[in-house]
Motif scaffolding. Sequence first.
Motif, PDB file in Angstrom:
ATOM      1  N   LEU A 262      27.045  66.006  -9.320  1.00 11.91           N
ATOM      2  CA  LEU A 262      25.462  66.092  -9.648  1.00 11.91           C
ATOM      3  C   LEU A 262      25.326  65.424 -10.965  1.00 11.91           C
ATOM      4  O   LEU A 262      24.511  64.720 -11.360  1.00 11.91           O
ATOM      5  CB  LEU A 262      24.877  67.340  -9.593  1.00 11.91           C
ATOM      6  CG  LEU A 262      24.613  67.851  -7.885  1.00 11.91           C
ATOM      7  CD1 LEU A 262      24.059  69.412  -8.151  1.00 11.91           C
ATOM      8  CD2 LEU A 262      23.736  66.713  -7.122  1.00 11.91           C
TER       9      LEU A 262
ATOM     10  N   ARG B 260      21.971  63.919 -11.753  1.00 13.11           N
ATOM     11  CA  ARG B 260      20.907  64.806 -10.908  1.00 13.11           C
ATOM     12  C   ARG B 260      20.512  65.998 -11.419  1.00 13.11           C
ATOM     13  O   ARG B 260      21.259  66.907 -10.997  1.00 13.11           O
ATOM     14  CB  ARG B 260      21.415  64.957  -9.363  1.00 13.11           C
ATOM     15  CG  ARG B 260      21.200  63.379  -8.786  1.00 13.11           C
ATOM     16  CD  ARG B 260      21.900  63.371  -7.413  1.00 13.11           C
ATOM     17  NE  ARG B 260      21.238  64.404  -6.500  1.00 13.11           N
ATOM     18  CZ  ARG B 260      21.586  64.760  -5.173  1.00 13.11           C
ATOM     19  NH1 ARG B 260      22.800  63.796  -5.012  1.00 13.11           N
ATOM     20  NH2 ARG B 260      21.249  65.556  -4.505  1.00 13.11           N
TER      21      ARG B 260
ATOM     22  N   ASP C 144      18.782  68.776  -9.628  1.00 14.01           N
ATOM     23  CA  ASP C 144      19.366  69.397  -8.551  1.00 14.01           C
ATOM     24  C   ASP C 144      20.473  70.173  -9.032  1.00 14.01           C
ATOM     25  O   ASP C 144      20.851  71.406  -8.383  1.00 14.01           O
ATOM     26  CB  ASP C 144      20.102  68.423  -7.679  1.00 14.01           C
ATOM     27  CG  ASP C 144      18.918  67.495  -6.956  1.00 14.01           C
ATOM     28  OD1 ASP C 144      17.941  68.050  -6.694  1.00 14.01           O
ATOM     29  OD2 ASP C 144      19.112  66.232  -6.629  1.00 14.01           O
TER      30      ASP C 144
ATOM     31  N   ASN D 175      19.123  73.587 -10.109  1.00 13.66           N
ATOM     32  CA  ASN D 175      18.737  74.293  -8.703  1.00 13.66           C
ATOM     33  C   ASN D 175      19.937  74.863  -8.085  1.00 13.66           C
ATOM     34  O   ASN D 175      19.593  76.183  -7.666  1.00 13.66           O
ATOM     35  CB  ASN D 175      17.865  73.371  -7.829  1.00 13.66           C
ATOM     36  CG  ASN D 175      16.577  73.257  -8.249  1.00 13.66           C
ATOM     37  OD1 ASN D 175      15.985  73.455  -9.081  1.00 13.66           O
ATOM     38  ND2 ASN D 175      16.057  71.731  -7.872  1.00 13.66           N
ATOM     39  N   CYS D 176      20.883  74.247  -8.169  1.00 13.01           N
ATOM     40  CA  CYS D 176      22.029  75.161  -7.610  1.00 13.01           C
ATOM     41  C   CYS D 176      22.620  76.110  -8.424  1.00 13.01           C
ATOM     42  O   CYS D 176      22.959  77.263  -7.708  1.00 13.01           O
ATOM     43  CB  CYS D 176      23.372  73.961  -7.665  1.00 13.01           C
ATOM     44  SG  CYS D 176      23.070  72.628  -6.237  1.00 13.01           S
TER      45      CYS D 176
END
Length: 281
Positions: free
Chosen positions: A76, A81, A84, A87-88
Motif C-alpha cells: 500500500l 494508498r 488504506d 485503515n489497515c
Amino acid sequence: MPNSKAKFHCNRRGGQEAGRRELVSRSLQSAQHCLEDQDFGTAYAHYLLVLNLAPELKTSFKETFQFTLFKWAEELDSLTRIQDLFNCYEQALELYPNDEVICNSMGEHLFRMGFRDEAAGYFHKAVKLNPDFADAKENFYRVANWLVERWHFIMLNDTKRNLTYLKAIENAVRSGCKSVLDIGTGTGILSMFAKKAGASFVYACELSKTMYELACDVVAANNMEREIKLLHLKSLDIEIPKHIPERVSLVVTETVDAGLFGEGIVESLIHAWEYLLLPPR
C-alpha cells in the motif's frame, strides 16, 4: 410446545455455530493459499475476517497476522494508498490494541511520511507496553531528536536559571498566588516548582504531543500526577470551566525566546492575561 421451541432455538444456535466454524476454517485455508501466492491484500482480508469471527484464535495467529499486515502495508505504501494503509493499521489495533510491534510499525510509517509528532506517540506507546523493545526505544529517541529542541536540554541543566525561576515562583505563591497555569510546560519543571512551593491548584498546557507525553512521564516519576493537571492543548484553546474550573492567580511560562515577537506567543500571553488570569487586587 415450549419444549419444541427450545429445541428449535437450540438447533438454530448449533447450526449458526457450525456455520461460523466452517467459514473460519475455509477463510484460514484461503489466507494460507494467498500467502503462498504472495497475495497479501487478500490474505489480510481473510485473517481480519477470521479474527473478528473467532477472537479465541488471536493468540495463535498473532505473528502470522502481523507478517501479513506488514507485507500488505508495504504494498500500500509503494502504491501511495496512504488512507488504506492507515485503515489497515486501525483495524489491526482494534484487534490487538496493546501490541507493541504493530504500534512501532505504525510509527515507522508515520515517521517516513513526515508525521513525526504522531509517530512519536506510537513509538512512546510501544515502549510503555514493552520497555525492553529495542527497536521502539531507538525509534522514539530518533524522533525525539527531531521534536525536542536542543535548548530544552540546555535550560534543564542551567542551574542558575532554574533556581531563579524557583525563587520567583516561591515568592509569588507565598504572596497569595495559590492557583497556577504553566503555558508551554515542556518537561513540566515550572509546574513542579509551583506545586512544591505550595500552590493548591496547578494546571499546565502543552501543544506538542511528544512534550506533553514526556511531561506526563516526568510528573508521574515525581509522584505529582494527581496534583498537576496536564492539558494537551494550545493555551488559546483553554476554556473555563471546561478545562480549568476558574481563572488562575499566576501564569508562568518558558516560551520567552526569539519567538517572543511572533504573533503566536504574544496572542497566548494576551489571551492568558484577559481570560485566564485573575484581575489584580
